[in-house]
Every structure is written in C-alpha cells, then in structure tokens.
Design a protein around this motif. Structure first.
Motif, PDB file in Angstrom:
ATOM      1  N   ALA A   1       3.287  -0.062 -18.939  1.00  0.00           N
ATOM      2  CA  ALA A   1       4.491  -0.881 -19.035  1.00  0.00           C
ATOM      3  C   ALA A   1       4.682  -1.751 -17.802  1.00  0.00           C
ATOM      4  N   SER A   2       4.325  -1.218 -16.631  1.00  0.00           N
ATOM      5  CA  SER A   2       4.516  -1.967 -15.381  1.00  0.00           C
ATOM      6  C   SER A   2       3.513  -3.104 -15.242  1.00  0.00           C
ATOM      7  N   LEU A   3       2.257  -2.854 -15.601  1.00  0.00           N
ATOM      8  CA  LEU A   3       1.242  -3.903 -15.472  1.00  0.00           C
ATOM      9  C   LEU A   3       1.537  -5.078 -16.385  1.00  0.00           C
ATOM     10  N   GLN A   4       2.220  -4.807 -17.480  1.00  0.00           N
ATOM     11  CA  GLN A   4       2.593  -5.901 -18.382  1.00  0.00           C
ATOM     12  C   GLN A   4       3.490  -6.910 -17.671  1.00  0.00           C
ATOM     13  N   GLU A   5       4.337  -6.428 -16.747  1.00  0.00           N
ATOM     14  CA  GLU A   5       5.231  -7.313 -16.006  1.00  0.00           C
ATOM     15  C   GLU A   5       4.635  -7.746 -14.674  1.00  0.00           C
ATOM     16  N   LEU A   6       3.547  -7.111 -14.262  1.00  0.00           N
ATOM     17  CA  LEU A   6       2.874  -7.475 -13.005  1.00  0.00           C
ATOM     18  C   LEU A   6       1.572  -8.205 -13.302  1.00  0.00           C
ATOM     19  N   SER A   7       1.592  -9.045 -14.296  1.00  0.00           N
ATOM     20  CA  SER A   7       0.362  -9.702 -14.765  1.00  0.00           C
ATOM     21  C   SER A   7      -0.245 -10.641 -13.731  1.00  0.00           C
ATOM     22  N   TYR A   8       0.500 -10.967 -12.675  1.00  0.00           N
ATOM     23  CA  TYR A   8       0.007 -11.881 -11.651  1.00  0.00           C
ATOM     24  C   TYR A   8      -0.775 -11.179 -10.547  1.00  0.00           C
ATOM     25  N   LEU A   9      -0.931  -9.845 -10.605  1.00  0.00           N
ATOM     26  CA  LEU A   9      -1.697  -9.131  -9.583  1.00  0.00           C
ATOM     27  C   LEU A   9      -3.150  -9.600  -9.579  1.00  0.00           C
ATOM     28  N   GLN A  10      -3.716  -9.719  -8.383  1.00  0.00           N
ATOM     29  CA  GLN A  10      -5.113 -10.113  -8.243  1.00  0.00           C
ATOM     30  C   GLN A  10      -5.978  -8.983  -7.679  1.00  0.00           C
ATOM     31  N   ARG A  11      -5.337  -7.941  -7.147  1.00  0.00           N
ATOM     32  CA  ARG A  11      -6.069  -6.788  -6.617  1.00  0.00           C
ATOM     33  C   ARG A  11      -5.296  -5.524  -6.976  1.00  0.00           C
TER      34      ARG A  11
ATOM     35  N   VAL B   1       0.856  -1.186   0.000  1.00  0.00           N
ATOM     36  CA  VAL B   1       0.000   0.000   0.000  1.00  0.00           C
ATOM     37  C   VAL B   1       0.888   1.231   0.000  1.00  0.00           C
ATOM     38  N   LEU B   2       0.725   2.086  -1.001  1.00  0.00           N
ATOM     39  CA  LEU B   2       1.498   3.323  -1.119  1.00  0.00           C
ATOM     40  C   LEU B   2       0.520   4.490  -1.139  1.00  0.00           C
ATOM     41  N   ASP B   3       0.405   5.161  -0.009  1.00  0.00           N
ATOM     42  CA  ASP B   3      -0.573   6.229   0.169  1.00  0.00           C
ATOM     43  C   ASP B   3       0.170   7.551   0.378  1.00  0.00           C
ATOM     44  N   ARG B   4       0.060   8.444  -0.614  1.00  0.00           N
ATOM     45  CA  ARG B   4       0.710   9.758  -0.534  1.00  0.00           C
ATOM     46  C   ARG B   4       2.219   9.612  -0.285  1.00  0.00           C
ATOM     47  N   VAL B   5       2.850   8.885  -1.171  1.00  0.00           N
ATOM     48  CA  VAL B   5       4.315   8.747  -1.162  1.00  0.00           C
ATOM     49  C   VAL B   5       4.815   9.540  -2.371  1.00  0.00           C
ATOM     50  N   PRO B   6       5.174  10.807  -2.177  1.00  0.00           N
ATOM     51  CA  PRO B   6       5.409  11.702  -3.322  1.00  0.00           C
ATOM     52  C   PRO B   6       6.574  11.302  -4.222  1.00  0.00           C
ATOM     53  N   ALA B   7       7.558  10.601  -3.693  1.00  0.00           N
ATOM     54  CA  ALA B   7       8.719  10.240  -4.518  1.00  0.00           C
ATOM     55  C   ALA B   7       8.453   9.044  -5.425  1.00  0.00           C
ATOM     56  N   PHE B   8       7.364   8.330  -5.201  1.00  0.00           N
ATOM     57  CA  PHE B   8       7.080   7.116  -5.977  1.00  0.00           C
ATOM     58  C   PHE B   8       6.754   7.476  -7.421  1.00  0.00           C
ATOM     59  N   ARG B   9       7.436   6.840  -8.350  1.00  0.00           N
ATOM     60  CA  ARG B   9       7.273   7.165  -9.770  1.00  0.00           C
ATOM     61  C   ARG B   9       7.335   5.898 -10.624  1.00  0.00           C
ATOM     62  N   ASP B  10       7.368   6.081 -11.941  1.00  0.00           N
ATOM     63  CA  ASP B  10       7.323   4.947 -12.869  1.00  0.00           C
ATOM     64  C   ASP B  10       8.437   3.936 -12.607  1.00  0.00           C
ATOM     65  N   GLU B  11       9.654   4.430 -12.338  1.00  0.00           N
ATOM     66  CA  GLU B  11      10.778   3.526 -12.117  1.00  0.00           C
ATOM     67  C   GLU B  11      10.549   2.634 -10.906  1.00  0.00           C
ATOM     68  N   HIS B  12       9.928   3.180  -9.869  1.00  0.00           N
ATOM     69  CA  HIS B  12       9.621   2.373  -8.686  1.00  0.00           C
ATOM     70  C   HIS B  12       8.537   1.342  -8.999  1.00  0.00           C
ATOM     71  N   LEU B  13       7.543   1.773  -9.760  1.00  0.00           N
ATOM     72  CA  LEU B  13       6.459   0.861 -10.120  1.00  0.00           C
ATOM     73  C   LEU B  13       6.987  -0.326 -10.909  1.00  0.00           C
ATOM     74  N   GLN B  14       7.897  -0.083 -11.829  1.00  0.00           N
ATOM     75  CA  GLN B  14       8.478  -1.167 -12.612  1.00  0.00           C
ATOM     76  C   GLN B  14       9.363  -2.065 -11.752  1.00  0.00           C
ATOM     77  N   GLY B  15       9.921  -1.498 -10.685  1.00  0.00           N
ATOM     78  CA  GLY B  15      10.767  -2.285  -9.796  1.00  0.00           C
ATOM     79  C   GLY B  15      10.014  -3.267  -8.931  1.00  0.00           C
ATOM     80  N   LEU B  16       8.683  -3.134  -8.871  1.00  0.00           N
ATOM     81  CA  LEU B  16       7.885  -4.052  -8.050  1.00  0.00           C
ATOM     82  C   LEU B  16       7.902  -5.477  -8.589  1.00  0.00           C
ATOM     83  N   THR B  17       8.416  -5.661  -9.780  1.00  0.00           N
ATOM     84  CA  THR B  17       8.473  -7.007 -10.355  1.00  0.00           C
ATOM     85  C   THR B  17       9.419  -7.926  -9.580  1.00  0.00           C
TER      86      THR B  17
END
Length: 326
Positions: A196-206, A157-173
C-alpha cells in the motif's frame, strides 16, 4: 626530515581532519598557528561525535564555537542504553542545529531516544536523515503531517527502529523530495503495508529492504507494480524464487540489483534463473550477490558470460557496521 612546522596549512588541515573532535580541540592549545587552523571552516564540514558519550553542555559549546554555518553533516550518539536518568537529545538542541547550521544536510542519530522529540524540531535543511537503533514517537511520520517538515529530504535510512510500522511507512508520502529509502530490521512493517505504501511512493529511485520479515517475492512483486522508475534495489532474499525475480523483467530504469543472503543459500533459485531474469532487465549494469555459496572461478565465468552487459560482484556478506547500507 621536515618538522610539522614546515608543512603547509593545507597538509596540516588534511592531517587534522583524521583526528577525533576532542583531539582537534586540544590541538588549538598548541600554538597560534594551530589555533587558526583548527578554526578553519573546512575542518568542521563533517563532524562525527558517535565515539563520545557527550554531555549536552559540551555539545552546545561545539555548536557555538566551531560548527555553526560550517557544518554539512553530523553524526550524534544518544544515551538510549544508559538508563532513564541519562541526558537525551532535546528539542532545543535540534532547533539550534537548524538555526545555527543553515548548511546542515545530513544528520545521523545513533542509539538515541527520540520519543519526546517532535519531528518538527529537526532541521528543515536536511537532505539525508539516518536513524540507527533509535526509539521514535508513535506520532512521528504519520500520514497527514505538516508538509513543511524537512521539505528537502531525499534519503531516509531506518536501521533497527523497532517502533517503525505500516502507519509510519505510509506517512512518508509527506516528503515529496524523497527518492531513497533504506529499511533495515523494521520487523513491524507488513507485506500489505509495504504494498500500500509503495503505491503512494511511486517516485522512489532507490529502495533497500534488509533484515526484515517480508517475503522477497512479495516485496519484488510490489516494487514491479508501483516503482517503475526505481534505479537501485537491494534486499535480503528470504523466500526469493524465480517468480519474484521475474517480476523485475522489463523494469525500464533498474540499473543496480543486490541480493543478500546473510544466513544461507538460495534454495528456490538457480544460477541459470538469475541469469535469465537479469538478462531481461534492459538497463541493468550492476548485479551483486552477497553471501551465496556460489564461489570459484567457474561461477564467475558463467555469470560474466551470461550477463556481458553487467558488472557482476559475487562476495560474502560484509560485516555489519554503521555504514552497512552504503
């Protein structure tokens, strides 16, 4: 009337569990019996320290004296708004949590400056990590990081984390066990980065995308292309039209859909179009509409008749709280 001393231990423990941590510790000074009860493992499974501006010295005492192997979930509040001289959560404390609390599965950090805290210091037993109004280092969550970091993490859960950006989202893989992702107010995430990130996070259920600057249409189109196994979607409906909602038609696993409109109504989508698209989602069982100006028994009747296989919830947006994502 029975006195407190007449109550069985199980009832007293239940009463003590509703008290703040500071009051629980004070209870141990009343008598030998209460001291024994305060020391009970059950009482320290879930600890909320967000109501205190707690100094590190006190936190270390609680960790050594009470929590240790008993702890399952912990809420901590940092000093992000207290100035640069305020004490911050240290790598040593995070490592101690991992070493002394082997059963810790959920960690919630509020208003904490984590910019000097390496992600490798977080407990490796975590299954849920929640960051609320926190600052993180640019080196956090980058693609290619060590896969041994939090290998069991299932929910982020990332709630109001201002530094979070595309590079971090892609790193969740790097989190292979991740199944639930909540993004709230992460305004640096772009539509291209989400796709681009969801393509690599295809296993997410929520997936929940709330209060971001992303178009709801483009977000749903990306979900329909990449998250075929998603079961729960919740998003703010800015820019939502019939085209975006129709992208979810035929989604094979979607069970719950929540559309949230905190600042107005759906201008591009009618009630009939919602019913039409949702009726083509074969496993949809819960449809929740929040903040839409469609009220009254007539709207309820139309929704229930149009979607007889669904539990339809039509209500105002809940007031924001530390548990808004649940």
């Amino acid at each position: 009337m029975a006195a407190l001393s007449d109550l069985p231990d199980s009832v007293l423990l239940e009463i003590f569990s509703y008290l703040p941590v500071r009051d629980r510790v004070r209870l141990s000074r009343v008598c030998h019996r209460w001291r024994r009860l305060v020391d009970d493992r059950w009482l320290w499974r879930h600890v909320d320290l967000t109501v205190y501006r707690m100094r590190p010295k006190v936190m270390w005492h609680l960790l050594r004296r009470y929590m240790a192997s008993r702890l399952h979930s912990l809420r901590l509040c940092g000093y992000l708004s207290a100035g640069s001289q305020a004490p911050q959560l240290s790598p040593a404390l995070m490592r101690a949590l991992g070493q002394k609390c082997p059963n810790l599965q959920r960690l919630c950090l509020h208003s904490a400056d984590l910019s000097m805290l390496p992600i490798t210091s977080l407990p490796c037993t975590l299954r849920t990590l929640e960051l609320h109004s926190c600052e993180i280092s640019m080196a956090w969550l980058l693609k290619g990081q060590d896969h041994t970091v939090m290998p069991l993490l299932e929910c982020l859960v990332l709630d109001r984390v201002p530094a979070f950006r595309d590079e971090h989202l892609q790193g969740l893989t790097c989190f292979g066990a991740l199944r639930s992702l909540v993004l709230g107010g992460t305004y640096r995430v772009t539509e291209a980065g989400m796709d681009a990130s969801l393509q690599e996070l295809s296993y997410l259920q929520r997936l929940e995308v709330l209060g971001c600057v992303l178009s709801a249409d483009n977000t749903l189109l990306a979900i329909s292309r990449h998250l075929r196994d998603v079961r729960k979607i919740r998003l703010t409906i800015m820019g939502l039209s019939a085209i975006g909602l129709s992208a979810l038609e035929g989604m094979p696993a979607l069970e719950s859909l929540c559309l949230q409109a905190p600042h107005g109504t759906l201008e591009k989508l009618s009630l009939a179009e919602i019913i039409s698209s949702c009726s083509c989602m074969p496993k949809l069982r819960v449809l929740e509409l929040q903040g839409l100006e469609w009220e009254g028994p007539e709207v309820e009747r139309i929704l229930c008749e149009g979607l007889p296989h669904c539990l339809v919830i039509n209500r105002a947006c809940p007031k924001e709280s530390t548990d808004w994502w649940l």
